[in-house]
Design a protein around this motif. Structure first.
Motif, mmCIF file in Angstrom:
data_model
loop_
_atom_site.group_PDB
_atom_site.id
_atom_site.type_symbol
_atom_site.label_atom_id
_atom_site.label_comp_id
_atom_site.label_asym_id
_atom_site.label_seq_id
_atom_site.Cartn_x
_atom_site.Cartn_y
_atom_site.Cartn_z
ATOM 1 N N VAL A 278 0.834 -1.204 0.000
ATOM 2 C CA VAL A 278 0.000 0.000 0.000
ATOM 3 C C VAL A 278 0.865 1.250 0.000
ATOM 4 C CG1 VAL A 278 -1.665 1.318 1.365
ATOM 5 C CG2 VAL A 278 -2.002 -1.135 1.027
ATOM 6 N N ARG A 279 1.929 1.263 0.774
ATOM 7 C CA ARG A 279 2.830 2.435 0.774
ATOM 8 C C ARG A 279 3.429 2.653 -0.609
ATOM 9 N NH1 ARG A 279 4.689 0.271 5.681
ATOM 10 N NH2 ARG A 279 6.524 -0.549 4.589
ATOM 11 N N ASP A 280 3.854 1.570 -1.264
ATOM 12 C CA ASP A 280 4.468 1.705 -2.581
ATOM 13 C C ASP A 280 3.462 2.166 -3.625
ATOM 14 O OD1 ASP A 280 6.840 0.879 -1.482
ATOM 15 O OD2 ASP A 280 6.770 -1.158 -2.304
ATOM 16 N N ALA A 281 2.187 1.816 -3.435
ATOM 17 C CA ALA A 281 1.156 2.220 -4.394
ATOM 18 C C ALA A 281 0.680 3.645 -4.179
ATOM 19 C CB ALA A 281 -0.037 1.262 -4.315
ATOM 20 N N ASP A 282 0.911 4.196 -3.002
ATOM 21 C CA ASP A 282 0.466 5.547 -2.676
ATOM 22 C C ASP A 282 1.294 6.569 -3.438
ATOM 23 O OD1 ASP A 282 -0.952 7.567 -1.485
ATOM 24 O OD2 ASP A 282 0.013 7.392 0.476
ATOM 25 N N GLY A 283 0.790 7.759 -3.531
ATOM 26 C CA GLY A 283 1.502 8.834 -4.207
ATOM 27 C C GLY A 283 0.736 10.124 -4.086
ATOM 28 N N PRO A 284 1.233 11.194 -4.707
ATOM 29 C CA PRO A 284 0.541 12.483 -4.652
ATOM 30 C C PRO A 284 -0.855 12.387 -5.251
ATOM 31 C CG PRO A 284 2.787 12.732 -5.508
ATOM 32 C CD PRO A 284 2.501 11.272 -5.469
ATOM 33 N N ALA A 285 -1.782 13.135 -4.693
ATOM 34 C CA ALA A 285 -3.157 13.222 -5.204
ATOM 35 C C ALA A 285 -3.769 11.845 -5.408
ATOM 36 C CB ALA A 285 -3.187 14.018 -6.503
ATOM 37 N N THR A 286 -3.624 10.986 -4.386
ATOM 38 C CA THR A 286 -4.135 9.610 -4.473
ATOM 39 C C THR A 286 -5.330 9.437 -3.538
ATOM 40 O OG1 THR A 286 -1.968 8.687 -5.038
ATOM 41 C CG2 THR A 286 -3.586 7.172 -4.089
ATOM 42 N N ALA A 287 -6.390 8.866 -4.076
ATOM 43 C CA ALA A 287 -7.588 8.529 -3.297
ATOM 44 C C ALA A 287 -7.821 7.024 -3.432
ATOM 45 C CB ALA A 287 -8.790 9.320 -3.801
ATOM 46 N N ALA A 288 -8.949 6.534 -2.932
ATOM 47 C CA ALA A 288 -9.216 5.098 -2.977
ATOM 48 C C ALA A 288 -10.684 4.826 -3.283
ATOM 49 C CB ALA A 288 -8.832 4.448 -1.650
ATOM 50 N N PHE A 289 -10.908 3.747 -4.049
ATOM 51 C CA PHE A 289 -12.257 3.214 -4.190
ATOM 52 C C PHE A 289 -12.683 2.628 -2.848
ATOM 53 C CE2 PHE A 289 -10.831 2.863 -8.637
ATOM 54 C CZ PHE A 289 -11.954 3.292 -9.327
ATOM 55 N N LEU A 290 -13.965 2.771 -2.513
ATOM 56 C CA LEU A 290 -14.486 2.151 -1.296
ATOM 57 C C LEU A 290 -15.898 1.653 -1.574
ATOM 58 C CD1 LEU A 290 -14.123 1.348 1.646
ATOM 59 C CD2 LEU A 290 -14.955 3.617 2.308
ATOM 60 N N SER A 291 -16.012 0.351 -1.835
ATOM 61 C CA SER A 291 -17.330 -0.238 -2.106
ATOM 62 C C SER A 291 -18.000 -0.703 -0.826
ATOM 63 C CB SER A 291 -17.174 -1.422 -3.049
ATOM 64 O OG SER A 291 -16.480 -2.483 -2.410
#
Length: 606
Positions: free
Chosen positions: A229-242
């Motif tokens: 998850v840390r490696d996938a994160d970055g600037p202006a990053t949000a997440a899907f939440l179903s």
């Protein structure tokens, strides 16, 4: 274009072809291109993940964000770019290079002097890559549309691909819509040498169970999850939440990694049996997320249909593309350029309901054969009796059990429920091999590096459910919305860890993803751990009978499709009539699939 494209072999259409692929603008922003008398390359990405490199007799086109395990190649990637790292890695390691890479990537290496080439796709199939070999020409591209656009290839529709689409609701690799154009499978490498193509897998899912206790495995899992998850994160990053287990896990881990709330985006449906917003709100409350919600309306489907037809490079029939697009669009409008998705957890940790269901059928073969053949099966087929409850249930159970895996899972497929001569025109049936679809399933199931049917079903899903379907759905729709997507649960390190878990840690009795849920009890809300799996479905079947513009679009699309002569008009009329009854959702699936095929063919001038 977003992706890579190119060819090896002399051809005079260099500038025109690249201009055509780039949408008419050979100087488009972010477009990188190179051509000579022997080859052409183009790469473009609005997210900065396409690159080319030409050096020392090697030409490389790369799409994606690979991680290089080799320290020297990682340094080259940082200093010069990932395509240069691929070029150096190919010179140093040849076909051993992909094993030194992780993450999402597709690349081509061309050696014009030696007339050699290599095409590679990542282990999960997060990126995509198609190709065609005609005479002395090798053409490749992220889009099969681009491959078919090359004058050496052509846009000739393969009838078998139409059948496959109606069977799977997409066109699974290696087939494509176009005759002679193929798609790489996840973990596959294609090489051209001495005029001959060869394909093999550089990676196989290893399901050998590791002998370690629960606490050790849980701690390793949590470390790898946090790193992914840390490696996938970055600037202006949000997440899907179903509100499902996977998206909630990603949001929880991302919140912990940041040490503060994250922005989440959820889609709701004002239709009974489809809306799961309550679970999304439950997860958002647990992690104190900044939640963004959008309730989908029937009019949104009408808006989305032409967009879907335009954005996919082949017909695509998963109706969840609609909510995926609107969710990603909401994130883009809120200023986010990247989203984390939870896809993959079911397929690597044992979360699909069919895994538990198939256990019930497989247990039939634990009954001694004399008892099965001498008592149970004769009882299940008693004339005049077995068609009535309760023996009808036994008859259905025995029939399905004896089908065997993996074909048993397709027993409810539309193309198995009705004789093909009542669905298709005679000329179409004569032009295809209906057994090829089942053979494709059996091939992937059989080559699993495990004898256990649970692992084999999960391996099957890695290919058909993820690579051919869900990753195409999410990747294309987020891209259409102007958002890049990442899949932390499909991190290569996490996939390897999950594959090595004992089978009964994945599906324990009728409990799905047992290890995953037990290992995350402190992270996930209890309501989400215990909820029934639902998915990201669309109430199309119901809405298309209630919303006049949508009903009109359906009617017009199916009327146009009848003129193609592939499907019996009476079968299409039957589906529409059945949709108006109590089975609207069931028949709505196939109506959507046929409608999207027709809209795609029209949008792409077929």
């Amino acid at each position: 274009m977003d992706g890579i494209f190119g060819w090896l072999g002399a051809d005079g259409a260099h500038q025109d072809l690249i201009r055509q692929i780039a949408g008419g603008d050979a100087d488009a922003a972010g477009l990188r291109r190179y051509h000579s008398a022997e080859l052409g390359l183009a790469a473009q990405s609005r997210f900065g993940k396409a690159d080319i490199a030409v050096e020392d007799g090697h030409a490389v086109a790369l799409m994606g964000r690979p991680r290089f395990v080799d320290a020297d190649l990682a340094r080259v990637a940082r200093e010069t770019g990932p395509a240069a790292a691929v070029a150096q890695g190919w010179r140093s390691h040849g076909a051993g290079l992909p094993a030194r890479m992780q993450g999402n990537f597709a690349f081509a290496v061309l050696e014009p002097q030696a007339k050699k080439a290599c095409l590679v796709l990542d282990r999960m199939g997060a990126e995509r890559l198609g190709y065609a070999h005609r005479g002395d020409q090798l053409v490749f591209g992220s889009s099969v549309q681009h491959v078919a656009a090359h004058p050496a290839v052509g846009r000739n529709i393969e009838p078998q691909a139409i059948y496959d689409y109606l069977y799977f609701h997409n066109i699974p690799a290696p087939r494509s819509l176009y005759r002679g154009v193929h798609k790489l499978l996840p973990g596959q490498i294609v090489t051209l040498e001495n005029g001959r193509l060869a394909t093999r897998f550089y990676w196989h899912a290893d399901y050998t169970p590791h002998d370690a206790g629960f606490d050790v495995q849980r701690d390793a899992f949590r470390r790898v999850l946090d790193a992914a998850v840390r490696d996938a994160d970055g600037p202006a990053t949000a997440a899907f939440l179903s509100g499902g287990t996977d998206s909630s896990t990603v949001v929880g881990a991302l919140t912990a990694a940041r040490g503060g709330p994250v922005d989440t985006f959820s889609i709701g449906f004002d239709a009974e049996g489809f809306d799961e917003m309550a679970y999304a709100r439950c997860a958002a409350a647990r992690y104190d997320s900044r939640r963004h919600e959008y309730y989908l309306k029937p009019a949104d489907i009408v808006t989305a249909i032409p967009l879907i037809a335009r954005e996919y490079d082949e017909p695509f029939g998963n109706d969840s593309a609609v909510p995926t697009y609107f969710c990603a669009r909401a994130a883009r409008e809120a200023g986010f350029g990247r989203m984390l998705a939870g896809d993959g957890g079911d397929e690597i940790f044992g979360g699909n309901a069919r895994y538990a269901k198939q256990k019930l059928f497989e247990n039939y073969f634990r009954v001694p054969a004399p008892l099965r053949h001498g008592l149970i099966e004769p009882l299940a087929t008693l004339p005049g009796v077995s068609d009535h409850f309760p023996l009808s249930k036994l008859k259905s159970y025995v029939r399905q059990a004896n089908m065997g895996l993996p074909l048993r899972m397709e027993s409810y497929n539309f193309l198995h429920r009705t004789p093909l001569d009542q669905i298709f025109a005679a000329d179409f049936v004569a032009a295809v091999d209906p057994s090829a679809a089942d053979a494709a399933l059996t091939e992937v199931y059989a080559r699993t590096a495990s004898d256990h049917y649970i692992n084999r079903m999960m391996h099957l899903d890695l290919k058909f459910t993820l690579a051919d379907n869900d990753l195409r759905k999410v990747g294309t729709m987020t891209e259409a919305a102007g958002v890049e997507v990442a899949y932390p649960l499909l991190d290569d390190r996490l996939v390897a860890l999950a594959n090595h878990l004992p089978v009964d840690w994945k599906v324990r009795g009728q409990a799905l993803r047992w290890f995953f849920k037990e290992a995350l009890r402190d992270l996930l809300p209890e309501e989400i751990i215990n909820k029934r799996k639902h998915g990201f479905g669309l109430p199309f079947g119901v809405w298309s009978t209630q919303h006049a513009p949508l009903a009109e679009l359906v009617h017009d699309s199916l009327s146009d499709f009848k003129r193609r002569g592939w499907v019996q008009p009476g079968y299409l009329d039957h589906m529409l009539a059945m949709q108006r009854g109590p089975h609207a959702s069931y028949y709505g699936v196939m109506i959507w699939v046929v409608m999207m095929l027709e809209r795609w063919l029209q949008a792409n001038a077929h």
